[in-house]
Scaffold this active site. Structure first.
Site, PDB file in Angstrom:
ATOM      1  N   ASN A 147       0.807  -1.236   0.000  1.00  0.00           N
ATOM      2  CA  ASN A 147       0.000   0.000   0.000  1.00  0.00           C
ATOM      3  C   ASN A 147       0.833   1.276   0.000  1.00  0.00           C
ATOM      4  O   ASN A 147       0.460   2.274  -0.599  1.00  0.00           O
ATOM      5  CB  ASN A 147      -1.025  -0.017   1.138  1.00  0.00           C
ATOM      6  N   GLY A 223       1.845  -6.132   7.187  1.00  0.00           N
ATOM      7  CA  GLY A 223       0.929  -6.721   6.216  1.00  0.00           C
ATOM      8  C   GLY A 223      -0.354  -7.137   6.897  1.00  0.00           C
ATOM      9  O   GLY A 223      -0.714  -6.580   7.942  1.00  0.00           O
ATOM     10  N   THR A 227      -1.587 -13.193   7.573  1.00  0.00           N
ATOM     11  CA  THR A 227      -0.179 -13.480   7.261  1.00  0.00           C
ATOM     12  C   THR A 227       0.670 -13.332   8.526  1.00  0.00           C
ATOM     13  O   THR A 227       1.570 -14.141   8.774  1.00  0.00           O
ATOM     14  CB  THR A 227       0.350 -12.508   6.181  1.00  0.00           C
ATOM     15  N   GLU A 245       3.262  -5.453  12.235  1.00  0.00           N
ATOM     16  CA  GLU A 245       2.343  -4.317  12.030  1.00  0.00           C
ATOM     17  C   GLU A 245       1.242  -4.824  11.116  1.00  0.00           C
ATOM     18  O   GLU A 245       1.483  -5.080   9.937  1.00  0.00           O
ATOM     19  CB  GLU A 245       3.079  -3.146  11.369  1.00  0.00           C
ATOM     20  N   CYS A 279      -3.272   1.635   6.189  1.00  0.00           N
ATOM     21  CA  CYS A 279      -3.694   0.903   7.392  1.00  0.00           C
ATOM     22  C   CYS A 279      -4.294   1.846   8.422  1.00  0.00           C
ATOM     23  O   CYS A 279      -4.992   1.417   9.325  1.00  0.00           O
ATOM     24  CB  CYS A 279      -2.512   0.147   7.963  1.00  0.00           C
ATOM     25  N   GLU A 457       7.143   0.365  15.952  1.00  0.00           N
ATOM     26  CA  GLU A 457       8.201   0.911  15.111  1.00  0.00           C
ATOM     27  C   GLU A 457       8.346   2.387  15.474  1.00  0.00           C
ATOM     28  O   GLU A 457       7.649   2.904  16.338  1.00  0.00           O
ATOM     29  CB  GLU A 457       7.829   0.742  13.636  1.00  0.00           C
TER      30      GLU A 457
HETATM   31  P1  NAD Z   1      -0.008  -9.418   2.998  1.00  0.00           P
HETATM   32  O1  NAD Z   1      -0.032  -9.948   4.381  1.00  0.00           O
HETATM   33  O2  NAD Z   1      -0.726 -10.167   1.944  1.00  0.00           O
HETATM   34  O3  NAD Z   1       1.476  -9.262   2.484  1.00  0.00           O
HETATM   35  C1  NAD Z   1       2.442  -8.483   3.132  1.00  0.00           C
HETATM   36  C2  NAD Z   1       3.810  -8.987   2.764  1.00  0.00           C
HETATM   37  O4  NAD Z   1       3.965 -10.303   3.290  1.00  0.00           O
HETATM   38  C3  NAD Z   1       4.061  -9.108   1.272  1.00  0.00           C
HETATM   39  O5  NAD Z   1       5.393  -8.760   0.985  1.00  0.00           O
HETATM   40  C4  NAD Z   1       3.821 -10.579   1.016  1.00  0.00           C
HETATM   41  O6  NAD Z   1       4.515 -11.072  -0.107  1.00  0.00           O
HETATM   42  C5  NAD Z   1       4.371 -11.195   2.274  1.00  0.00           C
HETATM   43  N1  NAD Z   1       3.850 -12.526   2.612  1.00  0.00           N
HETATM   44  C6  NAD Z   1       2.654 -13.063   2.267  1.00  0.00           C
HETATM   45  N2  NAD Z   1       2.547 -14.316   2.762  1.00  0.00           N
HETATM   46  C7  NAD Z   1       3.691 -14.575   3.437  1.00  0.00           C
HETATM   47  C8  NAD Z   1       4.169 -15.688   4.176  1.00  0.00           C
HETATM   48  N3  NAD Z   1       3.447 -16.804   4.316  1.00  0.00           N
HETATM   49  N4  NAD Z   1       5.385 -15.597   4.759  1.00  0.00           N
HETATM   50  C9  NAD Z   1       6.117 -14.478   4.649  1.00  0.00           C
HETATM   51  N5  NAD Z   1       5.726 -13.390   3.952  1.00  0.00           N
HETATM   52  C10 NAD Z   1       4.517 -13.435   3.352  1.00  0.00           C
HETATM   53  O7  NAD Z   1      -0.534  -7.914   3.129  1.00  0.00           O
HETATM   54  P2  NAD Z   1      -0.775  -6.899   1.946  1.00  0.00           P
HETATM   55  O8  NAD Z   1      -2.056  -7.303   1.282  1.00  0.00           O
HETATM   56  O9  NAD Z   1       0.461  -6.718   1.141  1.00  0.00           O
HETATM   57  O10 NAD Z   1      -0.989  -5.533   2.752  1.00  0.00           O
HETATM   58  C11 NAD Z   1      -2.221  -5.113   3.208  1.00  0.00           C
HETATM   59  C12 NAD Z   1      -2.327  -5.353   4.703  1.00  0.00           C
HETATM   60  O11 NAD Z   1      -1.252  -4.720   5.376  1.00  0.00           O
HETATM   61  C13 NAD Z   1      -3.573  -4.753   5.296  1.00  0.00           C
HETATM   62  O12 NAD Z   1      -4.117  -5.676   6.209  1.00  0.00           O
HETATM   63  C14 NAD Z   1      -3.059  -3.525   6.036  1.00  0.00           C
HETATM   64  O13 NAD Z   1      -3.857  -3.114   7.106  1.00  0.00           O
HETATM   65  C15 NAD Z   1      -1.739  -3.986   6.494  1.00  0.00           C
HETATM   66  N6  NAD Z   1      -0.872  -2.845   6.793  1.00  0.00           N
HETATM   67  C16 NAD Z   1      -0.551  -2.587   8.088  1.00  0.00           C
HETATM   68  C17 NAD Z   1       0.248  -1.504   8.400  1.00  0.00           C
HETATM   69  C18 NAD Z   1       0.619  -1.197   9.813  1.00  0.00           C
HETATM   70  O14 NAD Z   1       1.517  -0.392  10.014  1.00  0.00           O
HETATM   71  N7  NAD Z   1      -0.006  -1.786  10.812  1.00  0.00           N
HETATM   72  C19 NAD Z   1       0.735  -0.697   7.374  1.00  0.00           C
HETATM   73  C20 NAD Z   1       0.376  -0.987   6.063  1.00  0.00           C
HETATM   74  C21 NAD Z   1      -0.417  -2.078   5.778  1.00  0.00           C
END
Ligand code: NAD
Length: 476
Positions: A147, A223, A227, A245, A279, A457
């Site tokens: 994002n 993410g 995950t 996060e 997020c 963080e």
């Molecule tokens: P995601 O969990 O699908 O992926 C995040 C990252 O993890 C990607 O690089 C992905 O390739 C990797 N990943 C996926 N499966 C994995 C596994 N089994 N092992 C290791 N790595 C793996 O999330 P997304 O769709 O990319 O991002 C959106 C999400 O992120 C939303 O839920 C959002 O709220 C969250 N987010 C949180 C924050 C925060 O600071 N709390 C900030 C931004 C986004």
């Protein structure tokens, strides 16, 4: 554009590659490596070799490498903003004003931060002196989402590298381009080979190989919550450090005594900025009953005027969502909201802007008439979709605000100073903004509670995460 891995100081690719799609047009515009165990093993081995010397490098020299990398980001800012807009679908003006300047700032912030990071000492009157060493952990995995691609990627790697760790990092497979471009400048910034490695590919493949690697000392992940739970399942039993996060379902509490115009303007932004894919976006708007209808009508009027357009158009204020799959997920949540009895007041559908008809665009969507318990109000949608709920008392507002599994950020609008302090402290979330939104001081702790994550963080919190404290007690 052909995205490549950066391992042990060299750019390389894999036999099999993945397509990279531009969400603004729906067209493939490049490829990225499909990395797996073999690439992780080599990156880990290189990082492990590089670690003793990098950890022993004076902080000022490590900082100089980060500063030179920040210079490269600054010098290529226009190119990076364009790349981010194409790869992610966000308006180029947002990338140019928020994402890329913040990426540069992240690198500079920790370049200086590490030089102000002092160790503690505890004197035991006349008997002994204790001091605490803060030692880098070793090789750390940094995994970031799509994002805010370069913004969140640098937010992790900068403190990790500054603190003396070697890094194996992976951006999202949906938005690999800016992390790739950054990796092409790592060598000229002066980082020794193996210190900073960047791998690309699918989360369940390369990401999983990173977090399960026996030599990894810590995982910093941003993410989705599902995950995050999966990663914690791998990392926790090995007692490795982790910072997670995760997702959110953030409330915006709007009291009748708030500055109406300011609350309205900012709520529009906190609802739909980056197509609602931050997020920290507020997705549950709670409005005190006396102003409910006025606020609803004004918000809907403004949201209806937001027209999605080609993210590469400098005048675009609303771009595309990140992928076809994500668009379909958001649309299915809008359908669910209708099934649950919600009234869609505006938006609610895919749109096809002229010239980019095949891109993944969703009109800003405002929904009312749903109770707090329904899935639409409980689950993270992560798109340009918000719900409205009225409340009558402060207690009810707080109960609604806290009634989800998440606890990342909240926004509170009131001109009553006592209420601002009282309600802010009673909200279960890592961050509360009062009469503003997304105003960030990089020194503050950043992160969520409950299902929104573990750890913080930002500021020295990140340097604490990326170091291990060691107490040394000397008898006098
Ligand atoms: P995601 O969990 O699908 O992926 C995040 C990252 O993890 C990607 O690089 C992905 O390739 C990797 N990943 C996926 N499966 C994995 C596994 N089994 N092992 C290791 N790595 C793996 O999330 P997304 O769709 O990319 O991002 C959106 C999400 O992120 C939303 O839920 C959002 O709220 C969250 N987010 C949180 C924050 C925060 O600071 N709390 C900030 C931004 C986004």
């Amino acid at each position: 554009m052909e995205v490549r891995n950066f391992v042990d100081g060299a750019l390389e690719t894999t036999a099999e590659v993945l397509d990279n799609v531009a969400p603004g047009t729906g067209e493939v515009f490049g490829t990225l490596p499909r990395s797996g165990q073999a690439e992780v093993d080599r990156a880990m081995a290189a990082a492990k070799r590089a670690f003793p010397s990098w950890a022993a490098t004076p902080a000022a020299e490590r900082a100089a490498c980060l500063d030179r990398l920040a210079d490269a980001v600054r010098d290529h800012a226009a190119m990076l903003a364009e790349a981010e807009a194409r790869d992610n679908g966000k308006p180029i003006s947002l990338a140019a004003h928020v994402d890329i300047p913040r990426a540069e700032k992240n690198l500079r912030f920790y370049a200086t931060g590490i030089q102000h990071y002092a160790s503690q000492s505890h004197a035991m009157e006349g008997e002994a002196i204790n001091y605490t060493l803060r030692k880098p952990l070793g090789v750390v995995a940094c995994i970031s989402p799509w994002n805010l691609p370069l913004y969140l990627f640098t937010w992790k790697v900068a403190p990790a590298l500054a603190a003396g760790n070697c890094v194996v990092a992976k951006p999202s497979e949906l938005t690999p381009v800016t992390a790739y471009l950054l990796s092409t400048w790592i060598k000229e910034a002066g980082f020794p080979n193996g210190v900073f490695n960047v791998l690309h590919g699918l989360g369940p493949e390369v990401g999983e190989a990173m977090v399960t690697h026996p030599d990894i000392a810590a995982v910093s992940f941003t993410g989705g919550t599902v995950t995050g739970a999966r990663i914690a399942g791998h990392v926790a039993p090995k007692f490795k450090k982790m910072s997670l996060e995760l997702g959110g379902k953030n409330p915006a509490l709007i009291f009748a005594d708030a500055d109406f115009d300011e609350a309205l303007r900012t709520t529009l932004r906190s609802s739909f900025a980056n197509q609602g894919q931050i997020c920290l976006c507020g997705s549950r708007i709670l409005i005190e009953r006396p102003i409910y209808e006025k606020f609803r009508d004004a918000l809907v009027a403004k949201a209806s005027k937001m027209v999605a357009s080609d993210p590469l158009d400098p005048s675009s204020k609303m771009g595309a969502v990140v992928s076809e799959a994500h668009m379909n997920k958001i649309l299915s949540y809008i359908e669910l909201a209708r099934e649950e009895g919600g009234r869609v007041l505006c938006g609610g559908e895919r749109v096809h802007p002229e010239g980019v008809e095949n891109g993944y665009y969703i009109a800003p969507t405002v929904i009312e008439g749903l109770g707090p318990e329904c899935r639409t109000n409980q689950e993270e949608i992560f798109g340009p979709v918000v719900t409205l709920q009225p409340f009558d008392t402060e207690e009810q507002a707080l109960a609604l605000a806290n009634d989800t599994a998440y606890g990342l950020a909240a926004t509170l609008w009131t001109s009553d100073l006592k209420r601002a302090h009282r309600v802010a402290a009673a909200i279960d979330s890592g961050i509360v903004w009062v009469n503003t939104w997304l105003l960030r001081d990089l020194r503050t702790p950043f992160g969520g509670v409950k299902a929104s994550g573990v750890g913080r963080e930002g500021g020295f919190e990140a340097l604490e995460f990326f170091t291990e404290p060691q107490n040394i007690c000397i008898k006098l």
